[in-house]
Design a protein around this motif. Structure first.
Motif, PDB file in Angstrom:
ATOM      1  N   UNK A 145       0.804  -1.236   0.000  1.00  0.00           N
ATOM      2  CA  UNK A 145       0.000   0.000   0.000  1.00  0.00           C
ATOM      3  C   UNK A 145       0.832   1.280   0.000  1.00  0.00           C
ATOM      4  N   UNK A 146       2.004   1.244  -0.689  1.00  0.00           N
ATOM      5  CA  UNK A 146       2.807   2.464  -0.795  1.00  0.00           C
ATOM      6  C   UNK A 146       2.667   3.117  -2.166  1.00  0.00           C
ATOM      7  N   UNK A 147       1.960   2.428  -3.078  1.00  0.00           N
ATOM      8  CA  UNK A 147       1.738   3.010  -4.402  1.00  0.00           C
ATOM      9  C   UNK A 147       2.505   2.335  -5.526  1.00  0.00           C
ATOM     10  N   UNK A 148       2.878   1.067  -5.318  1.00  0.00           N
ATOM     11  CA  UNK A 148       3.638   0.362  -6.361  1.00  0.00           C
ATOM     12  C   UNK A 148       2.820   0.213  -7.635  1.00  0.00           C
ATOM     13  N   UNK A 149       1.593  -0.242  -7.508  1.00  0.00           N
ATOM     14  CA  UNK A 149       0.739  -0.432  -8.679  1.00  0.00           C
ATOM     15  C   UNK A 149       0.385   0.902  -9.334  1.00  0.00           C
ATOM     16  N   UNK A 150       0.226   1.930  -8.525  1.00  0.00           N
ATOM     17  CA  UNK A 150      -0.059   3.264  -9.076  1.00  0.00           C
ATOM     18  C   UNK A 150       1.129   3.760  -9.892  1.00  0.00           C
ATOM     19  N   UNK A 151       2.354   3.474  -9.414  1.00  0.00           N
ATOM     20  CA  UNK A 151       3.543   3.871 -10.166  1.00  0.00           C
ATOM     21  C   UNK A 151       3.627   3.111 -11.482  1.00  0.00           C
ATOM     22  N   UNK A 152       3.324   1.810 -11.447  1.00  0.00           N
ATOM     23  CA  UNK A 152       3.328   1.028 -12.683  1.00  0.00           C
ATOM     24  C   UNK A 152       2.364   1.631 -13.693  1.00  0.00           C
TER      25      UNK A 152
END
Length: 460
Positions: free
Chosen positions: A232-239
């Motif tokens: 929940x740190x934003x890995x998928x959002x960064x991808x």
């Protein structure tokens, strides 16, 4: 030029298209094509000048027109294969090209094997082995870096460098022979020094080529980039931000990504494979634990790790645990959620990552993404590279042969320096010459030649 039987094949992909090209190569190319082709201007193939094109029809055995085509004539040795070559451009389609191919076989040609046209070009001295391998790279190229790299090799830039090194080694061998043949002359000390200097120069040239392999491998295969961090740190959002597409599922629920998700992107002509990993933490969930284990594997294989920190919260034990796992890899510290940042103290991370670069972004608001993307490219390629001019080793076979040659040369230098007999040292130099010759095909075995050309497609 070596003489072979006449071969034919469709050189364009099978399927519907504007045109298809059938290639014929061999001593009887003109004679065979004459049996099935008639020019619109009643000019036979034998009457055509070389490197000209004729409009006409291809006929079947019963005299029916199969298709109106353009026929191009190339006279040996000035053709791709070094033989007489005919190329027939017909209308694209599943049936037409196959029907023409069938008539060519009836007229006396045989179906070419995989890569046989290129193999004949090699055997007839039109290209060397490294140039032949460049053809495969150009055909398989999926970005401009691969195209330019392949074209440089096809134009002989790698071969030229290899041959210059071989020339120096051959000169060193000749000097050794002089020392052996004229032992009574007082030239030993000076000759040995000259030989060592030649070998040192050669080793430096080979080492310079070897150094390009890491970049060359990335050019050919694409960079491996892993996005890592706790849940929940934003890995998928960064991808999604890097892909400019909502490819990964994004929720506020920790542990949403339970497996690796791989996507390919093009960064200004450079191919990169980006992997979104499961959030790394201790978990009793079997599925999530397997995803975390796979994340470790991807990190180990990566060229660059994008380590995401949630700057809206304080650093946690999970952050530091991940830092310990990845601190031996090239790392970008991604300070995410800059839009809601609480000025998190990241100084402890700087003690772990003294060479890492830091980027403040908001994957949600897409701020800082362009700068990050550009820096990813420059870091992976070790700065700006001149792919249009410079030679990069992209082939593992070439890398292995260069490494072998360098090892033999270094052994020869050491042996000469400690007084080993020159005739024994010459064996090491000859082994180095042979290894370099395997790159260009001068000393390569039939088995290796067959293996290389078997990887070509039909018609090439």
């Amino acid at each position: 030029m070596k003489l072979f039987d006449t071969i034919c094949s469709i050189s364009t992909p099978v399927g519907t298209g504007g045109i298809a090209v059938i290639r014929v190569s061999g001593e009887k190319s003109f004679e065979i094509c004459e049996k099935i082709f008639k020019s619109e201007f009643n000019k036979t193939i034998s009457q055509m000048s070389g490197y000209t094109i004729a409009l006409g029809n291809i006929y079947d055995n019963d005299g029916h027109v199969i298709d109106q085509v353009l026929l191009s004539k190339f006279i040996n040795p000035n053709s791709f294969t070094g033989e007489n070559v005919i190329e027939i451009s017909c209308h694209g389609g599943m049936a037409v090209a196959r029907m023409i191919l069938k008539e060519l076989i009836k007229a006396g040609a045989r179906l070419a094997e995989n890569g046989e046209f290129s193999k004949r070009a090699f055997l007839n001295g039109k290209i060397d082995l490294s140039q032949a391998e460049a053809i495969i790279d150009i055909i398989n190229a999926n970005d401009e870096y691969n195209v330019y790299s392949g074209e440089n090799q096809l134009q002989g830039k790698l071969s030229k460098k290899i041959n210059l090194i071989r020339d120096k080694l051959i000169e060193a061998t000749a000097n050794i022979i002089a020392v052996i043949d004229y032992p009574e002359e007082d030239i030993d000390e000076m000759a040995i020094e000259d030989i060592i200097n030649l070998l040192k120069t050669s080793s430096e040239d080979i080492a310079s080529l070897i150094k390009t392999y890491n970049t060359g491998k990335i050019i050919k295969e694409g960079a491996k980039i892993v996005i890592a961090g706790k849940p929940n740190v934003g890995k998928s959002s960064l991808l999604n931000a890097l892909l400019k597409d909502d490819r990964a599922i994004v929720t506020d629920i920790a542990g949403t990504t339970r497996d690796t998700l791989e996507e390919t992107i093009n960064i200004d002509g450079l191919k990169a494979c980006i992997t979104d990993t499961a959030g790394i933490r201790k978990s009793d969930d079997i599925v999530e634990a397997l995803g975390i284990e796979k994340a470790y594997e991807k990190i180990h294989e990566s060229d660059l790790v994008l380590f995401i920190i949630d700057t809206s919260t304080e650093l946690s034990k999970e952050d530091f645990a991940i830092a310990e796992i990845i601190n031996d890899k090239p790392v970008f510290i991604i300070l995410n959620k800059s839009d809601i940042s609480k000025d998190t103290d990241i100084s402890p991370l700087k003690k772990i990552f003294n060479k890492a670069r830091y980027f403040s972004i908001s994957a949600k608001e897409l701020t800082g993404i362009n700068e990050l993307t550009q820096q990813i490219k420059e870091t992976i390629l070790n700065g700006e590279i001149n792919i249009k001019e410079d030679v990069y080793i992209t082939n593992e076979r070439h890398f292995e042969k260069l490494t072998s040659a360098l090892s033999h040369i270094q052994k020869a230098i050491t042996d000469l320096s400690i007084g080993v007999f020159p005739d024994i040292v010459s064996i090491e130099i000859e082994n180095a010459i042979s290894a370099l010759g395997e790159i260009t095909g001068m000393t390569v075995s039939e088995e290796i030649i067959g293996n290389i050309f078997s990887r070509f497609c039909l018609g090439k």
